[in-house]
Design an enzyme around this catalytic site. Sequence first.
Site, PDB file in Angstrom:
ATOM      1  N   ASP A   1       0.867  -1.177   0.000  1.00 15.24           N
ATOM      2  CA  ASP A   1       0.000   0.000   0.000  1.00 15.24           C
ATOM      3  C   ASP A   1       0.905   1.228   0.000  1.00 15.24           C
ATOM      4  O   ASP A   1       1.749   1.378   0.891  1.00 15.24           O
ATOM      5  CB  ASP A   1      -0.883  -0.011   1.253  1.00 15.24           C
ATOM      6  CG  ASP A   1      -2.015   1.008   1.163  1.00 15.24           C
ATOM      7  OD1 ASP A   1      -1.817   2.050   0.518  1.00 15.24           O
ATOM      8  OD2 ASP A   1      -3.083   0.757   1.736  1.00 15.24           O
ATOM      9  N   ILE A   2       0.779   2.084  -1.017  1.00 14.78           N
ATOM     10  CA  ILE A   2       1.583   3.307  -1.047  1.00 14.78           C
ATOM     11  C   ILE A   2       1.103   4.245   0.055  1.00 14.78           C
ATOM     12  O   ILE A   2      -0.088   4.555   0.153  1.00 14.78           O
ATOM     13  CB  ILE A   2       1.487   4.002  -2.424  1.00 14.78           C
ATOM     14  CG1 ILE A   2       2.077   3.085  -3.503  1.00 14.78           C
ATOM     15  CG2 ILE A   2       2.232   5.340  -2.410  1.00 14.78           C
ATOM     16  CD1 ILE A   2       1.995   3.659  -4.892  1.00 14.78           C
TER      17      ILE A   2
ATOM     18  N   GLU B   1      -4.292   2.440  -4.697  1.00 16.76           N
ATOM     19  CA  GLU B   1      -2.834   2.487  -4.504  1.00 16.76           C
ATOM     20  C   GLU B   1      -2.299   1.185  -3.929  1.00 16.76           C
ATOM     21  O   GLU B   1      -1.198   1.127  -3.402  1.00 16.76           O
ATOM     22  CB  GLU B   1      -2.459   3.650  -3.576  1.00 16.76           C
ATOM     23  CG  GLU B   1      -2.925   3.518  -2.146  1.00 16.76           C
ATOM     24  CD  GLU B   1      -4.337   4.031  -1.904  1.00 16.76           C
ATOM     25  OE1 GLU B   1      -4.633   4.369  -0.749  1.00 16.76           O
ATOM     26  OE2 GLU B   1      -5.139   4.097  -2.858  1.00 16.76           O
TER      27      GLU B   1
END
Length: 253
Positions: free
Chosen positions: A164-165, A207
């Site tokens: 997960d960014i 993301e």
Amino acid sequence: LNSILESQQEVMDKNIMMVRTNIEGGIIDASSLFCEFHEYEKEDLVDKNISILCSKKLPKSIYQDMWGKILNKETWSGEFENTTKSGILKWAQVKINPILNNDGDIVEFSAFYHDITNKKLLEELYIRDPLTKIYNRAYFDKVMGNIVERQRKSDSSFALVMLDIDNFKSINDTYGHQVGDEALKSAASTLNKLIRGDDIAARWGGEEFIIMLKNISLDDALKISQKLRMAIENTKILDSITITGSFGVTLYK
């Protein structure tokens, strides 16, 4: 009779993609259509090893399977991605036959190609995320189901890695959605470069990304995840912006 045979050979030469090689892969002869498909003149291909046409993107296991079968005097069928003289990637369905002499020894190979480039491009549209160009969630789910079924029948394991960014909404709000898109593409590119040939990376949504690491221990999966995390942090977006990612790793046995 000779003129009829010559006419038939000319028709085959222009309409059938065929190449002959020696047992080391050196090209002996190739049809005009084969040369046209790869954008080469025949004299530029003869005596060259056929490996000069390989895109180098296919897993080594495909070539190992091919050589294992044809050297065992078996016919091999499969798909190749080749590179033309100008660097264009093209796909072909290929059938390779060993040619034996009277003593039963292999003297050469003959291969017949069928252009499936457009078919593969259409397939890519269905299985690739349009922004990042890595696999989409639907394709990953399909592959996941197949692999889980196979793993139940074997004694091997695989790991799933979720990425997960961090603070992605803040990136979009601060720099704009175009920079956010560049961040996603950069992360996806890093994953594709660093995972092993048989592993699979996909965009899970937004993301989030997911990676399947096949036939691996938890310790090795953690090491790969750490390597990916550091690579993403060390990559600059538009030469100045950095991003970080949070990872989760689990092992399936």
